[in-house]
Design a protein around this motif. Structure first.
Motif, PDB file in Angstrom:
ATOM      1  N   ALA A 190      31.801 -50.991 -62.615  1.00  0.00           N
ATOM      2  CA  ALA A 190      31.516 -52.272 -61.972  1.00  0.00           C
ATOM      3  C   ALA A 190      31.056 -52.084 -60.532  1.00  0.00           C
ATOM      4  N   LEU A 191      31.670 -51.170 -59.798  1.00  0.00           N
ATOM      5  CA  LEU A 191      31.273 -50.937 -58.407  1.00  0.00           C
ATOM      6  C   LEU A 191      29.895 -50.287 -58.321  1.00  0.00           C
ATOM      7  N   ILE A 192      29.580 -49.402 -59.263  1.00  0.00           N
ATOM      8  CA  ILE A 192      28.246 -48.792 -59.278  1.00  0.00           C
ATOM      9  C   ILE A 192      27.186 -49.837 -59.623  1.00  0.00           C
ATOM     10  N   VAL A 193      27.473 -50.667 -60.615  1.00  0.00           N
ATOM     11  CA  VAL A 193      26.543 -51.749 -60.978  1.00  0.00           C
ATOM     12  C   VAL A 193      26.376 -52.711 -59.805  1.00  0.00           C
ATOM     13  N   ALA A 194      27.465 -53.013 -59.098  1.00  0.00           N
ATOM     14  CA  ALA A 194      27.402 -53.928 -57.960  1.00  0.00           C
ATOM     15  C   ALA A 194      26.487 -53.395 -56.861  1.00  0.00           C
ATOM     16  N   SER A 195      26.474 -52.082 -56.682  1.00  0.00           N
ATOM     17  CA  SER A 195      25.644 -51.493 -55.622  1.00  0.00           C
ATOM     18  C   SER A 195      24.159 -51.692 -55.870  1.00  0.00           C
ATOM     19  N   GLN A 196      23.790 -52.061 -57.105  1.00  0.00           N
ATOM     20  CA  GLN A 196      22.383 -52.258 -57.455  1.00  0.00           C
ATOM     21  C   GLN A 196      22.099 -53.695 -57.877  1.00  0.00           C
ATOM     22  N   SER A 197      23.042 -54.599 -57.665  1.00  0.00           N
ATOM     23  CA  SER A 197      22.911 -55.962 -58.153  1.00  0.00           C
ATOM     24  C   SER A 197      22.619 -56.939 -57.017  1.00  0.00           C
ATOM     25  N   PHE A 198      21.985 -58.036 -57.388  1.00  0.00           N
ATOM     26  CA  PHE A 198      21.634 -59.078 -56.434  1.00  0.00           C
ATOM     27  C   PHE A 198      22.877 -59.584 -55.703  1.00  0.00           C
ATOM     28  N   PHE A 199      22.753 -59.848 -54.434  1.00  0.00           N
ATOM     29  CA  PHE A 199      23.784 -60.415 -53.573  1.00  0.00           C
ATOM     30  C   PHE A 199      24.879 -59.421 -53.223  1.00  0.00           C
ATOM     31  N   VAL A 200      25.615 -58.925 -54.224  1.00  0.00           N
ATOM     32  CA  VAL A 200      26.750 -58.056 -53.909  1.00  0.00           C
ATOM     33  C   VAL A 200      26.308 -56.687 -53.396  1.00  0.00           C
ATOM     34  N   LYS A 201      25.041 -56.308 -53.645  1.00  0.00           N
ATOM     35  CA  LYS A 201      24.576 -55.022 -53.133  1.00  0.00           C
ATOM     36  C   LYS A 201      24.513 -55.015 -51.610  1.00  0.00           C
TER      37      LYS A 201
END
Length: 370
Positions: A60-71
């Protein structure tokens, strides 16, 4: 909100699937400890659940680093990776303890190392909340030591409360949800150019991972989170609390009904009240008996609930209710005027105290009068 929920959902899906894998591997390779006198189960159960929870958080944290807003949380900020590095180390220490039952002082060294990783490369205390004014920490070494000490304490608190099926995971879900809504609320009600927040993200993924794990861990448990899972949850909670505490002077809590310096103190301790209380009582109890504070026994709060007559499931649900009263009671201070909230919290606490003690009180009333 949607992106945080998506990250939580990602963690839940990964954790749920990974827990299946951990169950299969643990059972086939018999990766479980012998049953001890204080254990509440009678058949060997795999203790690799913490690895599955960690995989949910990691993905989830790796996906977040590449996701809209939360990145945006990761932009010019190494803190999320520092927290993840400390989390990786503590999971390794926990797995070693779950499989090899390492000495308490070896585990404490491992906990301290993981906490120092977070304090040096992740998040760090810069302010000690106080009334009427917060205390600023100017010395870097003091910041690191206090941060590491808080993280180690929180890890052990969660580790101590992990004694019944579903207990630690459920407490983390309830308390983490309250923490998530508070962190999200103060950011959405502040004048900011960037509403993304590391504390909110950490709570979303740890709650999601525990939701994915809990169906496997509900009584009768098919897998345990072990020390690796309990200490991981404690580390992430502590990191999120440190992030929130550091935002006291940012103006984020100025809308919290005039008690801006109290909210960052109140909520983390409200969420962690039961684990910290259990930890404190255990240290006092064991020290008074001339034993190591880290030595295991059967005197925790959940054991006491069983001793006065509650069933396994009922004792867990009762601990859930206490966590909900304390954590959401703390959350209410950030949203509503403090006077009615305080009155409602006192009433709910007294009611829960009566419910908790009811088997003992009823037993006393049933005794014949001489």
């Amino acid at each position: 909100m949607i992106m945080y929920l998506l990250m939580g959902l990602t963690a839940a899906v990964v954790s749920y699937g990974a827990t299946w894998g951990a169950r299969v591997v643990g059972n086939r390779l018999e990766l479980h400890m012998p049953i001890r006198s204080r254990d509440m189960h009678s058949t060997p159960v795999s203790r690799l659940g913490g690895v599955a929870i960690f995989l949910g958080v990691l993905v989830a944290l790796i996906v977040a680093s590449q996701s809209f807003f939360v990145k945006d949380i990761y932009r010019h900020n190494f803190s999320p990776w520092g927290v993840l590095a400390g989390a990786t180390l503590i999971v390794l220490v926990g797995v070693a303890d779950d499989l090899l039952d390492i000495r308490w002082w070896v585990k404490l060294i491992g906990q301290s190392a993981a906490a120092l990783v977070v304090a040096i490369w992740g998040v760090r205390m810069t302010i000690v909340p106080w009334v009427p004014e917060p205390i600023f920490l100017e010395n870097e070494m003091i910041r690191i030591v206090l941060t590491a000490g808080l993280i180690v304490t929180t890890m052990n608190a969660f580790n101590f409360i992990d004694g019944l099926d579903g207990l630690a995971a459920g407490v983390a879900i309830i308390g983490g949800t309250a923490f998530f809504f508070t962190a999200y609320w103060v950011h959405r009600n502040a004048v900011l150019l960037d509403y993304s927040d590391l504390a909110t993200l950490l709570m979303a993924v740890v709650v999601g991972s525990c939701i994915g794990f809990l169906p496997h861990n509900w009584f009768p448990s098919k897998i345990f989170m072990g020390d690796s899972g309990a200490m991981l949850i404690g580390l992430l909670f502590a990191a999120a609390g440190i992030v929130s505490t550091g935002q006291i002077t940012s103006g984020l809590y100025d809308r919290a009904n005039g008690i801006s310096t109290v909210i960052p103190i109140l909520l983390p301790f409200a969420v962690l009240f039961l684990p910290l209380l259990d930890l404190g009582l255990a240290v006092v109890r064991r020290t008074a008996r001339g034993r190591s504070p880290w030595s295991a026994d059967r005197g925790h709060l959940h054991h006491k609930l069983l001793d006065i007559g509650y069933s396994h499931r009922t004792a867990v649900i009762l601990m859930y209710l206490w966590t909900a009263v304390l954590s959401f009671g703390g959350l209410a201070f950030a949203v509503f005027p403090w006077q009615p909230v305080l009155a409602a919290d006192i009433f709910a606490t007294l009611l829960m105290g009566l419910v908790t003690a009811w088997p003992y009180l009823r037993r006393g009333s049933d005794e014949p009068v001489a």
